[in-house]
Scaffold this active site. Structure first.
Site, PDB file in Angstrom:
ATOM      1  N   GLU A  34       1.621  -2.160 -40.989  1.00 10.75           N
ATOM      2  CA  GLU A  34       0.508  -3.067 -40.791  1.00 10.75           C
ATOM      3  C   GLU A  34      -0.709  -2.186 -40.465  1.00 10.75           C
ATOM      4  O   GLU A  34      -0.628  -1.342 -39.566  1.00 10.75           O
ATOM      5  CB  GLU A  34       0.819  -4.008 -39.615  1.00 10.75           C
ATOM      6  CG  GLU A  34      -0.221  -5.085 -39.497  1.00 10.75           C
ATOM      7  CD  GLU A  34       0.010  -6.020 -38.327  1.00 10.75           C
ATOM      8  OE1 GLU A  34       1.118  -6.027 -37.750  1.00 10.75           O
ATOM      9  OE2 GLU A  34      -0.942  -6.748 -38.013  1.00 10.75           O
ATOM     10  N   ARG A 260      15.358   1.865 -33.782  1.00  9.13           N
ATOM     11  CA  ARG A 260      14.032   2.494 -33.773  1.00  9.13           C
ATOM     12  C   ARG A 260      14.060   3.775 -32.953  1.00  9.13           C
ATOM     13  O   ARG A 260      14.923   3.987 -32.115  1.00  9.13           O
ATOM     14  CB  ARG A 260      12.938   1.544 -33.320  1.00  9.13           C
ATOM     15  CG  ARG A 260      13.052   0.975 -31.944  1.00  9.13           C
ATOM     16  CD  ARG A 260      12.068  -0.171 -31.735  1.00  9.13           C
ATOM     17  NE  ARG A 260      10.679   0.262 -31.668  1.00  9.13           N
ATOM     18  CZ  ARG A 260       9.700  -0.240 -32.432  1.00  9.13           C
ATOM     19  NH1 ARG A 260       9.952  -1.166 -33.315  1.00  9.13           N
ATOM     20  NH2 ARG A 260       8.471   0.180 -32.298  1.00  9.13           N
ATOM     21  N   LYS A 270       1.830   0.838 -30.999  1.00  6.95           N
ATOM     22  CA  LYS A 270       0.443   0.944 -31.462  1.00  6.95           C
ATOM     23  C   LYS A 270      -0.529   0.341 -30.464  1.00  6.95           C
ATOM     24  O   LYS A 270      -1.626   0.852 -30.280  1.00  6.95           O
ATOM     25  CB  LYS A 270       0.295   0.245 -32.820  1.00  6.95           C
ATOM     26  CG  LYS A 270       0.546   1.182 -33.978  1.00  6.95           C
ATOM     27  CD  LYS A 270       0.221   0.516 -35.287  1.00  6.95           C
ATOM     28  CE  LYS A 270       1.396  -0.270 -35.785  1.00  6.95           C
ATOM     29  NZ  LYS A 270       1.206  -0.837 -37.120  1.00  6.95           N
TER      30      LYS A 270
HETATM   31  P1  ATP Z   1       4.399  -0.800 -33.225  1.00  2.00           P
HETATM   32  O1  ATP Z   1       5.506  -1.403 -32.429  1.00  2.00           O
HETATM   33  O2  ATP Z   1       4.082   0.604 -32.850  1.00  2.00           O
HETATM   34  O3  ATP Z   1       3.192  -1.652 -33.324  1.00  2.00           O
HETATM   35  P2  ATP Z   1       5.216  -1.861 -35.681  1.00  2.00           P
HETATM   36  O4  ATP Z   1       6.641  -2.007 -35.971  1.00  2.00           O
HETATM   37  O5  ATP Z   1       4.542  -3.104 -35.302  1.00  2.00           O
HETATM   38  O6  ATP Z   1       5.018  -0.687 -34.665  1.00  2.00           O
HETATM   39  P3  ATP Z   1       4.433  -1.594 -38.393  1.00  2.00           P
HETATM   40  O7  ATP Z   1       3.175  -1.092 -38.960  1.00  2.00           O
HETATM   41  O8  ATP Z   1       4.780  -3.003 -38.603  1.00  2.00           O
HETATM   42  O9  ATP Z   1       4.396  -1.250 -36.857  1.00  2.00           O
HETATM   43  O10 ATP Z   1       5.635  -0.653 -38.841  1.00  2.00           O
HETATM   44  C1  ATP Z   1       5.871  -0.233 -40.163  1.00  2.00           C
HETATM   45  C2  ATP Z   1       7.307   0.185 -40.305  1.00  2.00           C
HETATM   46  O11 ATP Z   1       7.608   1.224 -39.389  1.00  2.00           O
HETATM   47  C3  ATP Z   1       8.240  -0.963 -39.994  1.00  2.00           C
HETATM   48  O12 ATP Z   1       9.208  -1.017 -41.016  1.00  2.00           O
HETATM   49  C4  ATP Z   1       8.824  -0.620 -38.674  1.00  2.00           C
HETATM   50  O13 ATP Z   1      10.123  -1.099 -38.571  1.00  2.00           O
HETATM   51  C5  ATP Z   1       8.782   0.915 -38.664  1.00  2.00           C
HETATM   52  N1  ATP Z   1       8.691   1.416 -37.307  1.00  2.00           N
HETATM   53  C6  ATP Z   1       7.737   1.140 -36.385  1.00  2.00           C
HETATM   54  N2  ATP Z   1       8.011   1.742 -35.225  1.00  2.00           N
HETATM   55  C7  ATP Z   1       9.174   2.433 -35.386  1.00  2.00           C
HETATM   56  C8  ATP Z   1       9.985   3.264 -34.546  1.00  2.00           C
HETATM   57  N3  ATP Z   1       9.655   3.517 -33.288  1.00  2.00           N
HETATM   58  N4  ATP Z   1      11.103   3.810 -35.077  1.00  2.00           N
HETATM   59  C9  ATP Z   1      11.434   3.578 -36.358  1.00  2.00           C
HETATM   60  N5  ATP Z   1      10.712   2.810 -37.185  1.00  2.00           N
HETATM   61  C10 ATP Z   1       9.601   2.235 -36.734  1.00  2.00           C
HETATM   62 MG    MG Z   2       5.200  -4.660 -37.008  1.00  2.00          MG
END
Ligand code: ATP
Ligand code: MG
Length: 554
Positions: A34, A260, A270
């Site tokens: 995102e 994760r 984020k």
């Molecule tokens: P955050 O929790 O930091 O906001 P998010 O999951 O909301 O992260 P996205 O931009 O939606 O952020 O993530 C893109 C991809 O990265 C998704 O498929 C998510 O599952 C993966 N991802 C995000 N954080 C992690 C993590 N700590 N370990 C592994 N994969 C991750």
């Molecule tokens: Mg997300």
């Protein structure tokens, strides 16, 4: 990496089987960020995983911006994410995808669900909807709008889209099961009214799809075969499957979940990283202390080290906390093997060689790297006046101190052995210089009188050297789990996470260092030329040894 190299992780096993059994001809994965912040090390893991699977099985991996929430998203993040993925060394298949390009199709599919009696426009307020939803132990209740005629819902949805209603006054919901044990299936929301401009679609839409209604459908449109996400989405999988089953989708993707990545001494959310930036606890998203890909790059981490780290930690079906020392090990190992060596003096102290002619200059040479013949050798001018580090001289010391002491000898790395005679002091009694002598014929040789030097120190010629500033970075947090259990992570920010040292001296070859180029400053650590300043500035990537491990043992 080839499939045969090492045991397959659970996702590789699933894909291998699907290919062998002809379930799919080709694997297609996607990385779906995102664009509401910079990528962090957790994302790097997801990138290595998705692009890695595509590489391993000769498939394709899409880069898709999951841009369904206009409120927090920006084009600047889109650009940063693209360059981060490229820098890590991955190539997405075809054009970049945007969830927002599928808004028309998603809207038609929402209409389809309404016509089939599988969705309805609901007028409950957020508070009412929460009350109707029930709890983990109590079933929910049907919304009074649930049996609204399809024609009416279709009309209301159209008018929601056109901006006729206020935010929060209506939502489109799937008609599934308000008594389901899985709360995600209790008539989840598909569309919300949001009167916000979007960075891709402008003001065209006044409604935006939810993650649940968008994600699987985007996968289906793109022909993604294995949609890999983190564990917190496991409870959403039945809903993912429900949409795929009830919509006229062109392909039938499947969702799989993995654990994760969490790192100690680090926050990977984020929202929290954005807070660090917005409140100026750090100097932007690419501050070298940030666990962002951009921060690691500016700090001097290499793409290879990050990929290696992601490979080392593997892929599991449970969440865990990885020791940040593993990541530090990966970069130290990479730079030890690949970074050219240089000498640098962080806190210069002048040494005057009283038996060396003031007019004389010798050009000494040193290897670029102790065991890499392919790296060019260095030219080291040597003259009467040098700099050594303040820490490397004492007027007197015990036997453990193997550096320069009055009346004792030390070897200048790649140069002569010298012996110290006198400390020169100012009126305040501070040492401002050291008078010493070279021992003749000791470049590459032991002294003729047999009195060897006990230690080796680095030095720089005073008449011909580089002068620069060094940023010494340390961990951003002093606590291993800065944000666990509702703790305020700002409270454990390390006040010594950045020490700026000006007026460092280094060998003159460093004047030619390219932006981002990494070195081992002998006896000091690994450094790289800062990309964020036009002046000559070096960032410490990592120390030579793990100083935190030593502290833990104390
Ligand atoms: P955050 O929790 O930091 O906001 P998010 O999951 O909301 O992260 P996205 O931009 O939606 O952020 O993530 C893109 C991809 O990265 C998704 O498929 C998510 O599952 C993966 N991802 C995000 N954080 C992690 C993590 N700590 N370990 C592994 N994969 C991750
Ligand atoms: Mg997300």
């Amino acid at each position: 990496m080839s499939v045969e190299d090492k045991p397959l992780n659970f996702l590789e096993q699933i894909i291998k089987k699907d290919l062998e059994e002809g379930v799919h001809q080709q694997v297609v994965t996607r990385f779906p960020p995102e664009p509401n912040g910079y990528l962090h090390i957790g994302h790097a893991k997801a990138i290595c995983l998705n692009f890695g699977l595509a590489e391993t099985f000769e498939g394709a991996c899409n880069l898709r911006f999951d841009d369904t929430n206009p409120a927090k998203e920006e084009m600047a993040y889109v650009e940063a994410i693209k360059s981060d993925v490229e820098w890590l060394g991955f190539k997405w298949s075809g054009e970049i995808r945007y969830a927002s390009r599928y808004f028309d199709t998603l809207y038609q599919w929402a209409q389809h669900l309404i016509r089939e009696g599988n969705a309805y426009v609901c007028d409950l307020t957020a508070d009412q909807a929460r009350e109707y939803r029930g709890t983990l132990t109590d079933a929910g209740r049907n919304s009074p709008y649930r049996d609204r005629p399809a024609e009416e819902s279709l009309d209301l949805l159209e008018r929601m889209k056109n901006g006729e209603f206020d935010e929060g006054s209506k939502a489109l919901r799937a008609k599934i099961d308000m008594a389901s044990g899985n709360i995600n299936l209790r008539d989840p929301i598909l569309y919300r009214i949001r009167k916000q401009a979007h960075h891709q679609t402008g003001t065209e839409w006044c409604i935006y799809p939810t993650y649940d209604f968008a994600h699987g459908q985007e996968d289906a449109i793109e022909g993604v075969t294995h949609s890999i996400c983190t564990l917190e989405f496991a409870d959403h999988r039945p809903l993912y499957d429900w949409f795929i089953q009830h919509l006229p989708v062109p392909t039938k993707p499947k969702q799989y979940e993995f654990g994760r990545l969490n790192l100690n001494y680090t926050v990977t959310s984020k929202r929290k990283l954005k807070q660090l930036v917005d409140e100026k606890h750090v100097d932007g998203w690419d501050d070298p202390r940030m666990p962002t890909v951009a921060g690691f790059r500016r700090r001097g981490y290499t793409p290879a080290s990050i990929r290696k780290f992601c490979d080392m930690i593997g892929v599991t079906k449970s969440d865990g906390v990885v020791d940040v020392a593993m990541l530090e090990h990966a970069i130290r190992d990479d730079l030890d093997k690949n970074a050219p060596r240089a000498m640098c003096v962080l806190h210069p102290l002048k040494v005057v060689l009283t038996n060396y002619d003031a007019q004389k200059v010798e050009l000494l040479t040193a290897p670029g790297h102790p065991n890499r013949d392919d790296l060019p050798t260095r030219e080291l001018p040597f003259g009467r006046e040098l700099y050594i580090d303040v820490e490397d001289f004492r007027e007197e010391a015990n036997k453990k101190y193997k550096r320069l002491v009055i009346g004792k000898r030390v070897r200048l790395r790649n140069a002569y052995i010298i012996e110290a005679d006198e400390a020169i002091k100012n009126d305040a009694g501070d040492i401002i210089a050291v008078h010493a002598r070279i021992i003749e014929n000791t470049v590459g040789n032991d002294p003729a009188d047999g009195i060897k030097a006990k230690g080796v120190i680095q030095w720089v010629a005073a008449h011909d050297c580089a002068e620069f500033t060094v940023n010494l970075y340390d961990r951003l947090f002093t606590e291993a789990s800065p944000d666990s259990g509702g703790k305020d992570f700002l409270e454990s920010i390390n006040p010594e996470s950045l020490t700026i040292v000006a007026n460092c001296k280094g060998e003159k070859g460093l004047l030619q260092a390219c932006l981002g180029e990494g070195y081992q400053f002998e006896r000091e650590g690994y450094f790289c030329r800062d990309t964020g300043s036009t002046a000559l500035v070096f960032n410490r990537t990592i120390g030579l040894r793990d100083s935190w491990a030593k502290m833990d043992q104390k």
